[in-house]
Design a protein around this motif. Structure first.
Motif, mmCIF file in Angstrom:
data_model
loop_
_atom_site.group_PDB
_atom_site.id
_atom_site.type_symbol
_atom_site.label_atom_id
_atom_site.label_comp_id
_atom_site.label_asym_id
_atom_site.label_seq_id
_atom_site.Cartn_x
_atom_site.Cartn_y
_atom_site.Cartn_z
ATOM 1 N N TYR A 2 0.846 -1.176 0.000
ATOM 2 C CA TYR A 2 0.000 0.000 0.000
ATOM 3 C C TYR A 2 0.896 1.245 0.000
ATOM 4 O O TYR A 2 2.036 1.211 0.466
ATOM 5 C CB TYR A 2 -0.890 0.046 1.248
ATOM 6 C CG TYR A 2 -2.003 -0.958 1.262
ATOM 7 C CD1 TYR A 2 -1.763 -2.283 1.618
ATOM 8 C CD2 TYR A 2 -3.294 -0.601 0.926
ATOM 9 C CE1 TYR A 2 -2.793 -3.210 1.637
ATOM 10 C CE2 TYR A 2 -4.333 -1.517 0.941
ATOM 11 C CZ TYR A 2 -4.072 -2.823 1.297
ATOM 12 O OH TYR A 2 -5.090 -3.735 1.308
ATOM 13 N N GLN A 12 0.889 5.552 0.925
ATOM 14 C CA GLN A 12 0.204 6.657 1.607
ATOM 15 C C GLN A 12 0.875 7.961 1.215
ATOM 16 O O GLN A 12 2.016 8.229 1.614
ATOM 17 C CB GLN A 12 0.243 6.450 3.120
ATOM 18 C CG GLN A 12 -0.622 7.401 3.900
ATOM 19 C CD GLN A 12 -0.718 6.993 5.365
ATOM 20 O OE1 GLN A 12 0.249 6.521 5.961
ATOM 21 N NE2 GLN A 12 -1.886 7.169 5.961
ATOM 22 N N LEU A 70 4.923 7.283 1.592
ATOM 23 C CA LEU A 70 5.147 6.265 2.616
ATOM 24 C C LEU A 70 4.573 4.940 2.105
ATOM 25 O O LEU A 70 3.408 4.902 1.692
ATOM 26 C CB LEU A 70 4.453 6.702 3.898
ATOM 27 C CG LEU A 70 4.718 5.961 5.201
ATOM 28 C CD1 LEU A 70 6.204 5.898 5.498
ATOM 29 C CD2 LEU A 70 3.972 6.642 6.336
ATOM 30 N N PHE A 84 3.782 0.821 2.647
ATOM 31 C CA PHE A 84 3.546 -0.202 3.656
ATOM 32 C C PHE A 84 3.420 -1.569 2.993
ATOM 33 O O PHE A 84 2.641 -1.752 2.054
ATOM 34 C CB PHE A 84 2.259 0.071 4.433
ATOM 35 C CG PHE A 84 2.320 1.294 5.300
ATOM 36 C CD1 PHE A 84 1.814 2.502 4.854
ATOM 37 C CD2 PHE A 84 2.878 1.231 6.568
ATOM 38 C CE1 PHE A 84 1.869 3.635 5.656
ATOM 39 C CE2 PHE A 84 2.930 2.349 7.374
ATOM 40 C CZ PHE A 84 2.432 3.560 6.904
ATOM 41 N N ILE A 106 -2.002 -7.672 8.469
ATOM 42 C CA ILE A 106 -1.028 -7.060 9.372
ATOM 43 C C ILE A 106 -0.070 -6.210 8.543
ATOM 44 O O ILE A 106 0.483 -6.692 7.553
ATOM 45 C CB ILE A 106 -0.253 -8.134 10.152
ATOM 46 C CG1 ILE A 106 -1.213 -9.026 10.934
ATOM 47 C CG2 ILE A 106 0.780 -7.489 11.073
ATOM 48 C CD1 ILE A 106 -2.076 -8.277 11.926
ATOM 49 N N PHE A 107 0.144 -4.978 8.969
ATOM 50 C CA PHE A 107 0.972 -4.026 8.237
ATOM 51 C C PHE A 107 2.341 -3.863 8.882
ATOM 52 O O PHE A 107 2.483 -3.958 10.105
ATOM 53 C CB PHE A 107 0.285 -2.656 8.196
ATOM 54 C CG PHE A 107 -0.896 -2.597 7.282
ATOM 55 C CD1 PHE A 107 -2.122 -3.111 7.670
ATOM 56 C CD2 PHE A 107 -0.786 -2.022 6.024
ATOM 57 C CE1 PHE A 107 -3.215 -3.059 6.820
ATOM 58 C CE2 PHE A 107 -1.873 -1.962 5.170
ATOM 59 C CZ PHE A 107 -3.094 -2.487 5.563
ATOM 60 N N GLY A 108 3.339 -3.580 8.039
ATOM 61 C CA GLY A 108 4.643 -3.203 8.537
ATOM 62 C C GLY A 108 4.641 -1.750 8.997
ATOM 63 O O GLY A 108 3.633 -1.050 8.881
ATOM 64 N N ALA A 109 5.780 -1.308 9.507
ATOM 65 C CA ALA A 109 5.881 0.041 10.060
ATOM 66 C C ALA A 109 6.025 1.107 8.981
ATOM 67 O O ALA A 109 5.891 2.295 9.267
ATOM 68 C CB ALA A 109 7.054 0.116 11.024
#
Lengths: 116, 115
Positions: free
Chosen positions: B36, B38, B88, B90, B104-107
């Motif tokens: 994804y 952002q 950004l 993800f 579940i997403f990474g930082a």
């Protein structure tokens, strides 16, 4: 279709107050998800619904948090007795997934909560 | 439990050069993998996914990602970076065998493309 809508965009509240956020998913999407994102972090899973059924809730979610999706349409996320640590961006997402199909999510723009 | 790691907080690349944003994952079953993006003051946007089949998947805006099961990686790539790619990114994973349908997403990794 205008995508996933979240209301309000911003909310400032005093510690100890209750707040409620609303999410309107894309109309044909059966799955709806709530995530929380703090600065510098990725979205953190909170809960999700398939139609009106809440199928999973994160163990990180305290009893002060509750979510509903009556009639499988819009959803609300309520936080009772807010704390400063609740300050974050609350994201809603939806997807048209079934047991045999997998899609990416469509996210809303989020509700930014500031607890003072 | 499933998890995802993005080892770089930031990636800097010059416009026109190839870019790679790294991601590794951990699941007990078969992974479903996602990227994804952002942009500033905008919501998360789905870029691409790997479910099964060809290890190289193509997505939006000229991005692609390569699934490597032996290295448990899913790196995001683009042959020629644009300044407008600065955002950004993800990586995310879903383990349908044990994790249900949550992702579940990474930082996140911040990409800077310099003109």
């Amino acid at each position: 279709d205008t995508g996933v809508s979240q209301d309000p965009r911003h909310k400032i509240t005093k510690r100890g107050q209750n707040v409620t956020f609303r999410c309107d998913p894309i109309s044909e999407h059966n799955r709806l998800y709530w995530y929380r994102q703090t600065l510098g972090q990725g979205p953190e899973f909170l809960t999700y619904f398939q139609n009106e059924a809440q199928l999973e809730k994160s163990r990180l979610l305290s009893d002060r948090f509750s979510a509903e999706r009556p009639k499988g349409s819009f959803s609300t996320l309520e936080i009772q007795r807010t704390e400063q640590g609740d300050s974050a961006m609350y994201l809603c997402a939806s997807s048209p997934e079934t047991a045999t199909t997998n899609y990416g999510y469509t996210f809303g723009s989020g509700t930014r909560l500031t607890v003072v | 439990a499933q998890s995802v790691a993005q080892p770089e907080d930031q990636v800097n690349v010059a416009e026109g050069n190839p870019l790679t944003v790294k991601c590794t994952y951990s699941v007990s079953g078969n992974p479903y993998l996602f990227w994804y993006v952002q942009y500033p003051n905008r919501g998360l946007q789905f870029l691409l996914k790997y479910i099964t089949g060809d290890n190289l998947v193509k997505g939006s805006y000229g991005f692609e990602a390569e699934f490597n099961k032996s290295q448990t990686s899913f790196h995001l790539k683009k042959p020629s970076a644009l300044v407008s790619d600065s955002a950004l990114y993800f990586c995310a994973v879903r383990d349908i065998n044990t994790g249900g349908f949550k992702t579940i997403f990474g930082a996140g990794t911040r990409l800077f493309v310099k003109a």
